[in-house]
Design a protein around this motif. Structure first.
Motif, PDB file in Angstrom:
ATOM      1  N   LEU A  44       0.731  -1.183  -0.055  1.00  0.00           N
ATOM      2  CA  LEU A  44       0.050  -0.065  -0.098  1.00  0.00           C
ATOM      3  C   LEU A  44       0.840   1.238   0.032  1.00  0.00           C
ATOM      4  O   LEU A  44       0.455   2.277  -0.731  1.00  0.00           O
ATOM      5  CB  LEU A  44      -0.981  -0.071   1.235  1.00  0.00           C
ATOM      6  N   LYS A  45       1.898   1.267   0.621  1.00  0.00           N
ATOM      7  CA  LYS A  45       2.780   2.526   0.820  1.00  0.00           C
ATOM      8  C   LYS A  45       3.570   2.607  -0.445  1.00  0.00           C
ATOM      9  O   LYS A  45       3.730   3.804  -0.798  1.00  0.00           O
ATOM     10  CB  LYS A  45       3.844   2.290   2.020  1.00  0.00           C
ATOM     11  N   ALA A  46       3.994   1.506  -0.879  1.00  0.00           N
ATOM     12  CA  ALA A  46       4.653   1.425  -2.317  1.00  0.00           C
ATOM     13  C   ALA A  46       3.630   2.050  -3.468  1.00  0.00           C
ATOM     14  O   ALA A  46       4.078   2.826  -4.260  1.00  0.00           O
ATOM     15  CB  ALA A  46       5.295   0.058  -2.839  1.00  0.00           C
ATOM     16  N   ALA A  47       2.342   1.639  -3.480  1.00  0.00           N
ATOM     17  CA  ALA A  47       1.310   2.392  -4.411  1.00  0.00           C
ATOM     18  C   ALA A  47       1.152   3.722  -4.167  1.00  0.00           C
ATOM     19  O   ALA A  47       1.061   4.438  -5.217  1.00  0.00           O
ATOM     20  CB  ALA A  47      -0.101   1.579  -4.318  1.00  0.00           C
ATOM     21  N   LEU A  48       1.048   4.016  -2.831  1.00  0.00           N
ATOM     22  CA  LEU A  48       0.923   5.531  -2.608  1.00  0.00           C
ATOM     23  C   LEU A  48       2.357   6.469  -3.221  1.00  0.00           C
ATOM     24  O   LEU A  48       1.986   7.490  -3.801  1.00  0.00           O
ATOM     25  CB  LEU A  48       0.691   5.883  -1.094  1.00  0.00           C
ATOM     26  N   ALA A  49       3.381   5.755  -2.921  1.00  0.00           N
ATOM     27  CA  ALA A  49       4.485   6.484  -3.344  1.00  0.00           C
ATOM     28  C   ALA A  49       4.616   6.546  -4.989  1.00  0.00           C
ATOM     29  O   ALA A  49       4.934   7.426  -5.520  1.00  0.00           O
ATOM     30  CB  ALA A  49       5.861   5.757  -2.699  1.00  0.00           C
ATOM     31  N   ARG A  50       4.301   5.554  -5.498  1.00  0.00           N
ATOM     32  CA  ARG A  50       4.006   5.501  -7.148  1.00  0.00           C
ATOM     33  C   ARG A  50       3.332   6.355  -7.523  1.00  0.00           C
ATOM     34  O   ARG A  50       3.585   7.409  -8.305  1.00  0.00           O
ATOM     35  CB  ARG A  50       3.865   4.074  -7.593  1.00  0.00           C
ATOM     36  N   ALA A  51       2.175   6.655  -7.003  1.00  0.00           N
ATOM     37  CA  ALA A  51       0.972   7.459  -7.364  1.00  0.00           C
ATOM     38  C   ALA A  51       1.413   9.027  -6.955  1.00  0.00           C
ATOM     39  O   ALA A  51       1.315   9.742  -7.713  1.00  0.00           O
ATOM     40  CB  ALA A  51      -0.223   7.246  -6.618  1.00  0.00           C
ATOM     41  N   GLY A  52       2.013   9.076  -5.690  1.00  0.00           N
ATOM     42  CA  GLY A  52       2.357  10.255  -5.502  1.00  0.00           C
ATOM     43  C   GLY A  52       3.517  11.018  -6.387  1.00  0.00           C
ATOM     44  O   GLY A  52       3.434  12.057  -6.613  1.00  0.00           O
ATOM     45  N   ALA A  53       4.656  10.242  -6.784  1.00  0.00           N
ATOM     46  CA  ALA A  53       5.398  10.772  -7.899  1.00  0.00           C
ATOM     47  C   ALA A  53       4.712  11.090  -9.269  1.00  0.00           C
ATOM     48  O   ALA A  53       5.392  12.051  -9.818  1.00  0.00           O
ATOM     49  CB  ALA A  53       6.414   9.621  -8.358  1.00  0.00           C
ATOM     50  N   ILE A  54       3.642  10.534  -9.519  1.00  0.00           N
ATOM     51  CA  ILE A  54       3.022  10.809 -11.016  1.00  0.00           C
ATOM     52  C   ILE A  54       2.413  12.205 -10.556  1.00  0.00           C
ATOM     53  O   ILE A  54       2.227  12.930 -11.488  1.00  0.00           O
ATOM     54  CB  ILE A  54       2.011   9.765 -11.206  1.00  0.00           C
ATOM     55  N   VAL A  55       1.534  12.320  -9.537  1.00  0.00           N
ATOM     56  CA  VAL A  55       0.688  13.553  -9.076  1.00  0.00           C
ATOM     57  C   VAL A  55       1.354  14.675  -8.662  1.00  0.00           C
ATOM     58  O   VAL A  55       0.915  15.701  -8.347  1.00  0.00           O
ATOM     59  CB  VAL A  55      -0.471  13.077  -8.668  1.00  0.00           C
ATOM     60  N   GLU A  56       2.722  14.416  -8.158  1.00  0.00           N
ATOM     61  CA  GLU A  56       3.666  15.327  -7.746  1.00  0.00           C
ATOM     62  C   GLU A  56       3.079  15.659  -6.488  1.00  0.00           C
ATOM     63  O   GLU A  56       2.872  17.055  -6.070  1.00  0.00           O
ATOM     64  CB  GLU A  56       3.960  16.714  -8.643  1.00  0.00           C
ATOM     65  N   ALA A  57       2.971  14.740  -5.386  1.00  0.00           N
ATOM     66  CA  ALA A  57       2.265  15.365  -4.056  1.00  0.00           C
ATOM     67  C   ALA A  57       2.969  14.246  -3.310  1.00  0.00           C
ATOM     68  O   ALA A  57       3.075  13.043  -3.633  1.00  0.00           O
ATOM     69  CB  ALA A  57       0.747  15.166  -4.163  1.00  0.00           C
TER      70      ALA A  57
END
Length: 420
Positions: A44-57
């Protein structure tokens, strides 16, 4: 205890990890509280990190909830923390019902992206009354299956102004010429078991609706297993997805609850050539035979690439290919400018064409449809039918702004009216 506005269950899965991006954008726009849920905190943390990098947040502070579809108490604890659960854990035949049950029990609305008719109709049969009693909305098929088709027929219905006699949908999928699979393994797996258990649908439908809907006249004549359509100028075959099942549930709702005339429905898929049609027939023939046997299903699941001629892979669809796989659905409805007598109807005098377009069919348009469906439930509750229940998206969202919301976010609906 205060609840999160939305909990995304299955956030680290194939589709869930992409839903995070769209959910974050909606949360920022509407000031929502949200969390992600699943079996493994690390993933879950990895998925959040991946998405965060894409949305720049920085999404590292988004709360994680650990739960498992095999542990009903953990699901109930998860659902009790949400106003609404977005459920991305499929195949829903295997993992969907415990989540629905937990949401209904906990008083949390539930949205999923299932394209599995048996699951969708079983949930309606088993949980509709309890959902009404608890004021909970359970809306399935809120992704590519089957928002474009079901909300498309709502657009046709609204523009017709009178009764709609027939709606035919034509789906075109635009796949880029890039290496890699086109279809996710989870979709393939759902199709295998859906086909194997297709006979369940008859008894389910008889229990939900003991009486048949009256036939609408003039009757919509079937166009056969293969035909060239002058409407979309391509070869077409019947579309074997869930669209017709979902659209029919919407028609059932309008007929039984609002006493509106039923609409004849037909769903087709477009193909570039006769060769493409022939190849699908071969795959369909082998698939249909093997899916009927346990050993055959094992072969289909073990060697998806072989039996799909490379269209399916357990490793998923390559991102670049998914990003450029788009769809266009044309819905053509015929009917009347006014309400008509079922028995004395003259030939239809109006044609309405709605075209629905979306980008990144599996991981873009689907995610947007899911998130915006959830937003409608949270923000337009008074426009939904009754006080809760298990519904198709077309029936649930007919009087809402879902089409407008999606059109503003690149899943576009455009309608043309022609008197005939």
């Amino acid at each position: 205890m205060s609840r999160f506005d939305i909990v995304l269950y299955g956030a680290s899965g194939f589709t869930g990890q992409y839903v995070i991006e769209f959910l974050h954008k909606a949360a920022v726009e509407h000031n929502l509280s949200w969390a992600v849920a699943g079996r493994d905190e690390g993933r879950l943390k990895a998925a959040l990190a991946r998405a965060g990098a894409i949305v720049e947040a920085d999404l590292s502070r988004v709360q994680t909830i650990i739960c498992d579809s095999s542990d009903t108490s953990s699901l109930l604890a998860m659902a009790s923390q949400a106003k609404l659960v977005l459920n991305c854990v499929g195949p829903y035949r295997f993992f969907g019902e415990p989540v629905v049950e937990a949401c209904v029990e906990a008083g949390s609305h539930h949205v999923d992206i299932s394209g599995e008719p048996q699951y969708l109709e079983k949930m309606q049969l088993k949980y509709h009354q309890k959902a009404v009693e608890n004021g909970v909305y359970v809306i399935g098929a809120c992704g590519f299956d089957s928002i474009p088709a079901d909300m498309g027929q709502i657009c046709v219905r609204e523009a017709m102004e009178g009764d709609v006699n027939s709606v035919e949908s034509y789906l075109r999928v635009i796949v880029p010429d890039l290496p890699g699979a086109t279809i996710n393994f989870g979709t393939w797996q759902s199709a295998i078991h859906g086909f194997a258990h297709a006979k369940e649908l008859g008894s389910l439908r008889k229990q939900i609706y003991p009486e048949r809907m009256p036939a609408s006249k003039p009757k919509l004549m079937p166009r056969g297993s293969l035909h060239y359509s002058n409407i979309v100028n391509t070869w077409c075959m019947p579309f074997m997805g869930s669209d017709k099942s979902v659209m029919t549930r919407t028609q059932r709702g309008f007929f039984h609850d609002k006493e509106q005339r039923p609409t004849n429905l037909a769903c087709y898929a477009q193909f570039q050539s006769l060769w493409s049609c022939f190849m699908l027939m071969i795959v369909g023939l082998v698939f249909g035979i093997l899916a009927n046997y346990t050993w055959g299903r094992t072969l289909l699941e073990t060697f998806p690439g072989v039996f799909s001629f490379g269209a399916v892979s357990k490793s998923g669809v390559p991102k670049k290919k998914a990003d450029n796989t788009n769809f266009e659905m044309t819905l053509v409805g015929e009917g009347w400018k006014t309400r008509v007598d079922q028995e004395k109807a003259s030939p239809p005098n109006r044609r309405v064409t709605t075209v629905v377009k979306g980008k990144n069919m599996g991981y873009g348009a689907t995610c947007e449809c899911m998130v915006q469906s959830g937003m409608v439930i949270l923000q337009e509750l008074s426009k939904l039918p009754n006080a809760g229940g298990v519904y198709s998206p077309g029936y649930a969202f007919a009087d809402t702004t879902l089409v407008q919301r999606l059109t503003e976010r690149d899943v576009t609906f455009s309608t043309v009216v022609q008197d005939i």
